[in-house]
Design an enzyme around this catalytic site. Structure first.
Site, PDB file in Angstrom:
ATOM      1  N   ASP A  20      -7.195  39.874 -35.698  1.00  0.00           N
ATOM      2  CA  ASP A  20      -7.700  38.517 -35.570  1.00  0.00           C
ATOM      3  C   ASP A  20      -9.182  38.580 -35.974  1.00  0.00           C
ATOM      4  OD1 ASP A  20      -7.940  35.784 -34.622  1.00  0.00           O
ATOM      5  OD2 ASP A  20      -8.987  36.625 -32.888  1.00  0.00           O
ATOM      6  N   LEU A  21      -9.747  37.449 -36.354  1.00  0.00           N
ATOM      7  CA  LEU A  21     -11.150  37.456 -36.804  1.00  0.00           C
ATOM      8  C   LEU A  21     -12.126  37.075 -35.681  1.00  0.00           C
ATOM      9  CD1 LEU A  21     -13.247  37.562 -39.159  1.00  0.00           C
ATOM     10  CD2 LEU A  21     -12.747  35.142 -39.539  1.00  0.00           C
ATOM     11  N   LYS A  56      -9.191  29.301 -27.747  1.00  0.00           N
ATOM     12  CA  LYS A  56      -9.279  30.524 -28.543  1.00  0.00           C
ATOM     13  C   LYS A  56      -7.948  30.799 -29.246  1.00  0.00           C
ATOM     14  CE  LYS A  56     -13.035  32.786 -26.145  1.00  0.00           C
ATOM     15  NZ  LYS A  56     -13.434  33.876 -25.253  1.00  0.00           N
ATOM     16  N   GLY A  57      -8.018  31.054 -30.540  1.00  0.00           N
ATOM     17  CA  GLY A  57      -6.821  31.371 -31.321  1.00  0.00           C
ATOM     18  C   GLY A  57      -6.060  30.150 -31.772  1.00  0.00           C
ATOM     19  N   SER A 125      -5.816  35.218 -38.997  1.00  0.00           N
ATOM     20  CA  SER A 125      -6.659  34.275 -38.257  1.00  0.00           C
ATOM     21  C   SER A 125      -6.222  32.835 -38.491  1.00  0.00           C
ATOM     22  CB  SER A 125      -8.118  34.437 -38.718  1.00  0.00           C
ATOM     23  OG  SER A 125      -8.902  33.373 -38.229  1.00  0.00           O
ATOM     24  N   ALA A 126      -6.402  32.015 -37.458  1.00  0.00           N
ATOM     25  CA  ALA A 126      -6.097  30.588 -37.594  1.00  0.00           C
ATOM     26  C   ALA A 126      -7.184  29.858 -38.370  1.00  0.00           C
ATOM     27  CB  ALA A 126      -5.984  29.971 -36.200  1.00  0.00           C
ATOM     28  N   LYS A 156      -0.951  29.696 -33.791  1.00  0.00           N
ATOM     29  CA  LYS A 156      -0.584  30.634 -32.727  1.00  0.00           C
ATOM     30  C   LYS A 156      -0.336  29.793 -31.465  1.00  0.00           C
ATOM     31  CE  LYS A 156      -3.831  34.020 -34.674  1.00  0.00           C
ATOM     32  NZ  LYS A 156      -5.105  34.739 -34.530  1.00  0.00           N
ATOM     33  N   ASP A 181      -7.970  38.626 -29.311  1.00  0.00           N
ATOM     34  CA  ASP A 181      -8.785  38.323 -28.125  1.00  0.00           C
ATOM     35  C   ASP A 181      -8.311  37.072 -27.399  1.00  0.00           C
ATOM     36  OD1 ASP A 181      -9.691  36.489 -30.110  1.00  0.00           O
ATOM     37  OD2 ASP A 181     -11.487  36.129 -28.912  1.00  0.00           O
TER      38      ASP A 181
HETATM   39  C1  BG6 Z   1      -9.477  30.678 -34.414  1.00  0.00           C
HETATM   40  C2  BG6 Z   1     -10.416  30.408 -33.274  1.00  0.00           C
HETATM   41  O1  BG6 Z   1      -9.702  31.952 -34.923  1.00  0.00           O
HETATM   42  O2  BG6 Z   1      -9.669  29.718 -35.452  1.00  0.00           O
HETATM   43  C3  BG6 Z   1     -10.244  28.985 -32.771  1.00  0.00           C
HETATM   44  O3  BG6 Z   1     -10.159  31.316 -32.218  1.00  0.00           O
HETATM   45  C4  BG6 Z   1     -10.428  28.027 -33.935  1.00  0.00           C
HETATM   46  O4  BG6 Z   1     -11.165  28.752 -31.747  1.00  0.00           O
HETATM   47  C5  BG6 Z   1      -9.460  28.361 -35.059  1.00  0.00           C
HETATM   48  O5  BG6 Z   1     -10.196  26.687 -33.505  1.00  0.00           O
HETATM   49  C6  BG6 Z   1      -9.600  27.470 -36.271  1.00  0.00           C
HETATM   50  O6  BG6 Z   1     -10.850  27.685 -36.862  1.00  0.00           O
HETATM   51  P1  BG6 Z   1     -11.492  26.784 -38.002  1.00  0.00           P
HETATM   52  O7  BG6 Z   1     -12.649  27.635 -38.485  1.00  0.00           O
HETATM   53  O8  BG6 Z   1     -10.447  26.591 -39.069  1.00  0.00           O
HETATM   54  O9  BG6 Z   1     -11.897  25.503 -37.382  1.00  0.00           O
HETATM   55 MG    MG Z   2      -9.824  35.213 -31.747  1.00  0.00          MG
END
Ligand code: BG6
Ligand code: MG
Length: 232
Positions: A20-21, A56-57, A125-126, A156, A181
């Site tokens: 995960d990032l 988170k995630g 990563s999301a 996720k 995490d």
């Molecule tokens: C995840 C984070 O990696 O990415 C989340 O843990 C976040 O908190 C999600 O909402 C999406 O991120 P982004 O950068 O596309 O808004």
């Molecule tokens: Mg994370």
């Protein structure tokens, strides 16, 4: 399955590591929180660090839904898009100033050790901001594949992001381990049929196979021991 023995050395069946990032490789969780907090304040919603754990995630829109639910607000989709864009504008202002100093301790050393062992490395990563973050901190060359919010649709705990990452590196799920995490990310890894090492607090990540406070606590040897303990 028992780990195979070759001489007196334990050979891992793990061939792919998926990271995960946010909160694992880089300390961006604080920027997500600050940007969401700013939006919550604008909307007069009381949003705490404890509430933030639930985000988170989770994808951007799903995170916004959680905040709106806390504030008992139900705006239409157009307004929601505006709120999400505003939060992202503030978030991007933070991450566009990131430097390699914000890479979490141990990440580069551990990934390099895995690469030397021939293990494939992917990001799962999301975040749609993954490419910008990875560029800012200069880590592009460390990943064989990147599965992020730009290529997957389901958030996720759906396993899509990790299944996609595993396909990109050509390793079956049962030979992959995920480092996460977020509780939703741990569920996603388990739903993908992968081993999962939680990064952070045991209390929050109790469903992971093993939890360490950070990647600075990880080594190739430790990964082998964790795998052995799980598979025995
Ligand atoms: C995840 C984070 O990696 O990415 C989340 O843990 C976040 O908190 C999600 O909402 C999406 O991120 P982004 O950068 O596309 O808004
Ligand atoms: Mg994370």
């Amino acid at each position: 399955m028992m780990p195979m023995m070759s001489g007196n050395r334990t050979v891992m069946s793990i061939k792919g590591c998926i990271f995960d990032l946010d909160g694992v490789i880089v300390d961006t969780a604080k920027y997500h929180f600050l940007a969401w907090k700013r939006l919550a304040e604008k909307l007069k919603i009381n949003f705490t660090e404890k509430d933030n754990e639930r985000l988170k995630g989770v994808s951007r829109m799903a995170s916004l839904d959680i905040i709106l639910e806390i504030g008992n607000m139900k705006p239409d989709d157009k307004i929601k898009e505006e709120y999400a864009a505003l939060k992202n504008k503030w978030y991007v202002a933070y991450i566009s100033k990131m430097t390699p100093d914000e890479i979490l301790p141990g990440s580069i050393r551990f990934i390099n050790d895995l690469r030397k062992e021939g293990i494939k490395i992917a990001l799962g990563s999301a975040s749609k901001n993954t490419p910008m973050i990875i560029r800012r901190v200069g880590m592009e060359i460390l990943f064989d594949a990147i599965a992020d919010g730009n290529v997957v649709k389901k958030a996720k705990p759906d396993p899509e992001v990790f299944i996609t990452a595993a396909k990109m590196i050509g390793i079956p799920p049962e030979e992959c381990v995920v480092f996460e995490d977020a509780a939703a990310g741990v569920e996603a890894a388990l739903n993908a049929g992968m081993m999962c090492i939680g990064i952070g607090s045991e209390k929050i990540l109790s469903n992971a196979h093993f939890v360490v406070p950070g990647l600075n606590e990880m080594s190739l040897q430790k990964l082998k021991e964790i795998e052995k303990g799980i598979r025995l």
